[in-house]
Design a protein around this motif. Structure first.
Motif, PDB file in Angstrom:
ATOM      1  N   GLY A 518     -50.496  85.008  -1.195  1.00  0.00           N
ATOM      2  CA  GLY A 518     -49.767  84.395  -1.991  1.00  0.00           C
ATOM      3  C   GLY A 518     -50.080  83.020  -2.368  1.00  0.00           C
ATOM      4  O   GLY A 518     -51.144  82.548  -1.736  1.00  0.00           O
ATOM      5  N   SER A 519     -49.611  82.386  -3.373  1.00  0.00           N
ATOM      6  CA  SER A 519     -50.061  80.863  -3.953  1.00  0.00           C
ATOM      7  C   SER A 519     -49.713  79.860  -2.893  1.00  0.00           C
ATOM      8  O   SER A 519     -48.455  79.820  -2.372  1.00  0.00           O
ATOM      9  N   THR A 520     -50.444  79.306  -2.393  1.00  0.00           N
ATOM     10  CA  THR A 520     -50.187  78.001  -1.625  1.00  0.00           C
ATOM     11  C   THR A 520     -51.054  76.888  -2.141  1.00  0.00           C
ATOM     12  O   THR A 520     -51.385  75.842  -1.446  1.00  0.00           O
ATOM     13  N   PHE A 521     -51.066  76.767  -3.385  1.00  0.00           N
ATOM     14  CA  PHE A 521     -51.783  75.955  -4.330  1.00  0.00           C
ATOM     15  C   PHE A 521     -51.139  75.493  -5.496  1.00  0.00           C
ATOM     16  O   PHE A 521     -50.037  76.508  -5.963  1.00  0.00           O
ATOM     17  N   ILE A 522     -51.479  74.497  -6.339  1.00  0.00           N
ATOM     18  CA  ILE A 522     -50.659  74.349  -7.664  1.00  0.00           C
ATOM     19  C   ILE A 522     -51.436  75.046  -8.631  1.00  0.00           C
ATOM     20  O   ILE A 522     -52.802  74.945  -8.615  1.00  0.00           O
ATOM     21  N   SER A 523     -50.845  75.781  -9.618  1.00  0.00           N
ATOM     22  CA  SER A 523     -51.399  76.402 -10.486  1.00  0.00           C
ATOM     23  C   SER A 523     -50.539  76.464 -11.650  1.00  0.00           C
ATOM     24  O   SER A 523     -49.372  76.745 -11.487  1.00  0.00           O
ATOM     25  N   ASN A 524     -51.162  76.341 -12.896  1.00  0.00           N
ATOM     26  CA  ASN A 524     -50.160  76.493 -14.105  1.00  0.00           C
ATOM     27  C   ASN A 524     -51.133  76.835 -15.287  1.00  0.00           C
ATOM     28  O   ASN A 524     -52.171  76.991 -15.346  1.00  0.00           O
ATOM     29  N   THR A 676     -59.533  81.448  -6.162  1.00  0.00           N
ATOM     30  CA  THR A 676     -58.684  80.076  -5.657  1.00  0.00           C
ATOM     31  C   THR A 676     -59.244  79.539  -4.217  1.00  0.00           C
ATOM     32  O   THR A 676     -58.818  78.391  -4.059  1.00  0.00           O
ATOM     33  N   GLY A 677     -60.081  80.141  -3.921  1.00  0.00           N
ATOM     34  CA  GLY A 677     -60.872  79.619  -2.545  1.00  0.00           C
ATOM     35  C   GLY A 677     -59.908  79.353  -1.370  1.00  0.00           C
ATOM     36  O   GLY A 677     -59.994  78.843  -0.557  1.00  0.00           O
ATOM     37  N   THR A 678     -58.756  80.233  -1.433  1.00  0.00           N
ATOM     38  CA  THR A 678     -57.857  80.192  -0.292  1.00  0.00           C
ATOM     39  C   THR A 678     -57.799  81.587   0.048  1.00  0.00           C
ATOM     40  O   THR A 678     -58.122  82.736  -0.806  1.00  0.00           O
ATOM     41  N   GLU A 679     -57.338  81.992   1.426  1.00  0.00           N
ATOM     42  CA  GLU A 679     -57.121  83.327   1.908  1.00  0.00           C
ATOM     43  C   GLU A 679     -55.903  83.441   2.976  1.00  0.00           C
ATOM     44  O   GLU A 679     -56.019  83.596   4.152  1.00  0.00           O
ATOM     45  N   ASN A 680     -55.069  82.921   2.178  1.00  0.00           N
ATOM     46  CA  ASN A 680     -53.460  83.029   3.143  1.00  0.00           C
ATOM     47  C   ASN A 680     -52.576  84.247   2.686  1.00  0.00           C
ATOM     48  O   ASN A 680     -52.185  84.462   1.783  1.00  0.00           O
ATOM     49  N   THR A 681     -52.761  84.811   3.979  1.00  0.00           N
ATOM     50  CA  THR A 681     -52.016  86.330   3.546  1.00  0.00           C
ATOM     51  C   THR A 681     -50.372  85.873   3.790  1.00  0.00           C
ATOM     52  O   THR A 681     -50.049  85.509   4.842  1.00  0.00           O
ATOM     53  N   MET A 682     -49.509  86.494   2.696  1.00  0.00           N
ATOM     54  CA  MET A 682     -48.205  86.036   2.482  1.00  0.00           C
ATOM     55  C   MET A 682     -47.410  87.098   3.339  1.00  0.00           C
ATOM     56  O   MET A 682     -46.633  86.652   3.999  1.00  0.00           O
ATOM     57  N   ILE A 683     -47.876  88.413   3.013  1.00  0.00           N
ATOM     58  CA  ILE A 683     -47.176  89.462   3.839  1.00  0.00           C
ATOM     59  C   ILE A 683     -48.103  90.499   4.281  1.00  0.00           C
ATOM     60  O   ILE A 683     -49.109  90.536   3.714  1.00  0.00           O
TER      61      ILE A 683
END
Length: 862
Positions: A518-524, A676-683
């Motif tokens: 899931g998104s843990t960054f700003i995106s638009n 995104t350069g992120t790897e954060n598991t939301m669920i």
């Protein structure tokens, strides 16, 4: 006509007539008690539930104020609090929100607050007092436990917290504390006004500083909870501020306390709620009317000779009606107080049960005088309506008619030649036909409880577990951070840890699993005006107009994006609406699927499909950013990625951020991580074979309780339990109401049979005098009782079927988890019960009233 002061005489006659009808009085008082009990328990449960839910929501919302003005300076707060619309207010000044241990897992705010504000926040010391001296502190027991401080006044409290770019460490003296409320989502630490103002003198906000630090909150109470938003708006605009346009220099942020029930109800909801309450009240009035009217009707019929004799000595119709009303008044004086007390006790015993079923942890007793006033008023109205027509009957009868009066239908005498006229069952039917109105009322009264119970049972059985689970359960287990399940996912700290996923994977029985990033960054992205209006059509008019002003150089409007990265298992849960969901293609490059969410009935909200298959979408990412001094976001090190939309899909709510408002897209987990350069598991989602489901449930519960308490989970079993308790609440309330209505019906039946036998004693004596045996007489009464029972069951069956198809089946269009299934099981179960009642009551009544000899009974009317 000469007026005679005879009110005392009428009153005395009423009282003596009242004392002479003991059996009638007992049944009537029981009926009034039950009617009043129904009203009182209904009002008590309704008021207490509403109050309990509001209290629970208030504690979750953080306070009981109707509304608040946020981010004020001292001058603004002092100006607004003087508005005449405000009946009560509280003020607080924000100093800090610590994030480091031990507060990293417990949201805590450090403020100055006046006494009123602390009470509105449910955070007023129950032991000790609010801070007065500069270095005093008051807080709740959760904060004290986090800091390792004993719950004792005078203890020293070492506290470290940020104030802008500075970190402050000070030692305070504990001057007050209170027990932590489990429902509250945040704790408060109260400091003195002089200390807080001193710390804020040199306040410099951090680059991503909180706009609330150094600002005042003004929480207000109005005369009532109606029109909270309108009152806030009126105060804002009359004091020269802007209520709507957030970009305006004079904009004031406000908040409506969503805990108040009135804030949730629109016009249609209010109409439906009033209609439902009115329907229940009318049902209770009708139920009470059936028995009380029948009691007085039968009583008047039995005493008709007495009223005729009163007329021969000059009693007027008005006086006779008053005599009947006085007796009703005496009965009410006994029945209503007992009903009020009993109903209040039952209502308050029932409320915690219902609240527990509704998963609210606490319930509150509402000692509202209107409960008793309303219940007593409706009971009096019911009694008044019920005795009105019998009073008219008694007042209209002439002395000669009274002497000759017997229970019979109005109309001419009918003569019938029949070979079977002397049969016992024919005589029973003929007797019931003599007083059709009484017979119909008894049948309706008995049938009503059966109809109500059967409809309640059919309604609750219509709660479709499969539909319910299809909406909420996508896999056997979903794990995530506890904040995620509170719709607050958005930072790396809230991801599912690898240690938890490894511990789960080490268990036996897992058949398939997958992650959702899931998104843990700003995106638009940027939308055309028409697309923006289509997607954000739920915006208020003023907010929409304000948003449309902020266009970029290309005439487009920037809006935030929610991006999800899905592995194979969660990808299988999507419903394809348009295009082709090619998972391998999505993994190979810049491809997206536009997400729309289902409505309550599982149908896609197609108005959210603002992109079509084949269209290009440019998303701007930013993981490193700063805030300007005026609080506006300034982006740095951002980059753009362009994607092609290859599908439009419907995504289950339980896989999402569980909050709406931003434009949602999905891509493959591989593309998500790369772009995104992120790897954060939301669920983390997984299925388990049936043999190991219980074992996994125990493991995951123990793990989230002890190993990683910040984590939480949802399972199919938890939803099954939730659904069952929700259904049982309706069954419980409906069954209790049906039981009380059933007692009323049985009382009415007993009263009808008993009074009928008493008023027909001379008739029975005449039949016996010409050769009818006691056995035949009892058989005739048995046929009458069985006729009541069988016809009541048949009427209940017919009406239940009609109500089922006319009233219950359309509920499928209102409640998405409801499937109509006609069910007559309660009627089948109650059939033998009614047959037993139809046999026992006539026999007992006959035995009670047939103790005198035939000669004595023949002489009673002389």
């Amino acid at each position: 006509m000469i007026k005679v002061a005879n009110k005392k005489v009428i009153y005395r006659l009423s009282f003596r007539s009242f004392k002479a009808n003991r059996i009638r009085n007992i049944v009537a008082i029981l009926a009034i008690i039950l009617t009043t009990l129904l009203f009182t328990s209904l009002f008590t449960v309704a008021v207490s539930m509403n109050y309990s839910i509001q209290q629970q929501y208030m504690r979750m919302a953080g306070g009981s104020a109707h509304g608040s003005f946020k981010y004020l300076n001292k001058e603004q707060a002092d100006r607004l609090k003087a508005d005449p619309l405000i009946k009560e207010y509280g003020m607080s000044l924000m100093l800090s929100m610590p994030e480091e241990a031990p507060f990293n897992k417990h949201h805590t705010e450090i403020r100055y607050s006046d006494k009123n504000e602390a009470k509105l926040y449910f955070s007023y010391p129950t032991t000790g007092k609010m801070p007065e001296d500069k270095m005093e502190l008051a807080t709740d027991t959760a904060v004290l436990d986090l800091l390792g401080i004993p719950h004792k006044i005078g203890e020293k409290v070492n506290l470290t917290f940020p104030v802008g770019e500075r970190t402050v460490t000070d030692t305070f003296t504990l001057c007050g504390f209170w027990q932590t409320d489990e429902a509250s989502l945040a704790s408060q630490i109260w400091l003195s006004e002089s200390y807080v103002e001193g710390q804020l003198k040199d306040y410099k906000p951090r680059a991503s500083g909180y706009e609330s630090i150094g600002t005042w909150n003004l929480d207000v109470m109005f005369a009532n909870s109606r029109n909270i938003e309108a009152n806030l708006r009126k105060i804002t605009e009359e004091n020269g501020y802007n209520f709507v346009d957030q970009s305006a220099s004079n904009y004031l942020a406000t908040g409506v306390n969503w805990a108040y029930t009135s804030t949730h109800l629109n016009k249609e909801d209010t109409i439906m709620m009033v209609a439902a309450i009115t329907a229940v009240i009318l049902l209770i009035i009708f139920t009470g009317y059936l028995i009380i009217y029948n009691i007085f009707q039968i009583s008047v019929s039995g005493d008709i000779r007495f009223y005729g004799l009163l007329k021969t000595i000059g009693t007027t119709p008005k006086q006779i009606k008053r005599l009947v009303r006085n007796q009703a008044f005496f009965l009410s004086c006994f029945g209503i107080p007992v009903g009020l007390l009993t109903g209040f006790i039952i209502g308050n015993k029932l409320t915690p049960v219902i609240m527990n079923i509704m998963t609210n942890k606490r319930s509150f007793t509402a000692y509202n005088p209107w409960i008793f006033i309303g219940a007593a008023l409706f009971s009096v109205i019911t009694v008044g309506i019920s005795c009105n027509k019998p009073g008219i009957l008694a007042s209209r009868v002439s002395p000669i008619e009274a002497v000759r009066y017997t229970e019979r239908a109005n109309g001419k005498k009918q003569y019938k030649n029949s070979r079977n006229g002397g049969k016992v069952y024919n005589m029973a039917l003929a007797n019931l036909a003599l007083s059709r109105k009484k017979t119909v009322l008894v049948i309706i009264s008995l049938s009503l409880s059966v109809i109500l119970l059967n409809c309640t049972y059919t309604f609750t059985k219509g709660f479709d577990m499969d539909k319910f689970l299809d909406k909420f359960v996508i896999t056997d287990f979903i794990v995530g951070h506890s904040d995620y399940f509170q719709c607050r996912f958005g930072s790396e700290d809230q991801k599912v840890t690898d240690s938890m996923i490894n511990a789960i994977n080490a268990q036996t029985g897992i058949t398939e699993s997958g992650r959702v990033y899931g998104s843990t960054f700003i995106s638009n992205t940027s939308l055309e005006e028409n697309d923006f209006k289509q997607f954000f059509g739920w915006y208020p008019k003023e907010a929409m107009e304000s948003s449309l002003k902020d266009k970029d150089e290309n005439g487009k409007i920037s809006t935030d994006v929610d991006l999800y990265g899905l592995e194979d298992l969660p990808m299988k849960q999507l419903t394809l609406l348009k295009g082709k969901l090619d998972r391998e293609k999505m993994k190979s490059g810049h491809y997206l699927a536009l997400v729309v969410f289902p409505d309550d009935y599982g149908k896609p909200n197609l108005q959210d499909a603002i992109y079509d298959v084949g269209e290009k979408v440019k998303i701007h990412y930013c993981t490193d950013y700063k805030y300007s001094e005026d609080g506006k976001l300034t982006e740095y090190n951002g980059w753009d990625e362009e994607y092609e939309v290859i599908a439009v899909v419907m995504m289950p709510h339980n896989m999402s951020l569980r909050a709406y408002g931003d434009v949602p897209f999905i891509t493959s987990a591989k593309t998500f991580i790369k772009d995104t350069g992120t790897e954060n598991t939301m669920i983390y989602m997984y299925n388990v074979d049936k043999e190991h489901t219980k074992q996994m449930e125990n493991f995951i519960k123990d793990y989230t309780d002890k190993q990683e308490p910040d984590m939480n989970y949802e399972s199919k079993a938890s939803y099954v339990n939730q659904f069952s308790t929700f259904r049982n609440m309706f069954l419980l309330v409906g069954s209790i109401l049906s039981f009380i209505v059933g007692i009323v019906g049985i009382l009415n039946f007993i009263n009808a049979v008993l009074t009928s036998i008493m008023t027909r004693r001379r008739e029975f004596a005449m039949l016996q005098s010409i050769g009818m045996t006691g056995k035949q007489l009892k058989k005739m009464l048995l046929f009458e009782g069985l006729f009541y029972s069988i016809v009541s069951i048949l009427v209940s069956l017919v009406i239940s079927v009609l109500i089922g198809y006319i009233a219950l089946k359309p509920i499928e269009n209102i409640m998405w988890f409801f499937t109509f299934r006609l069910n007559i099981m309660p009627i089948v179960i109650l059939l033998p019960v009614f047959l037993v009642i139809g046999i026992i009551i006539p026999l007992l009544s006959y035995r009670m009233t047939n103790r005198k000899s035939i000669v004595e009974r023949l002489r009673e009317a002389e």
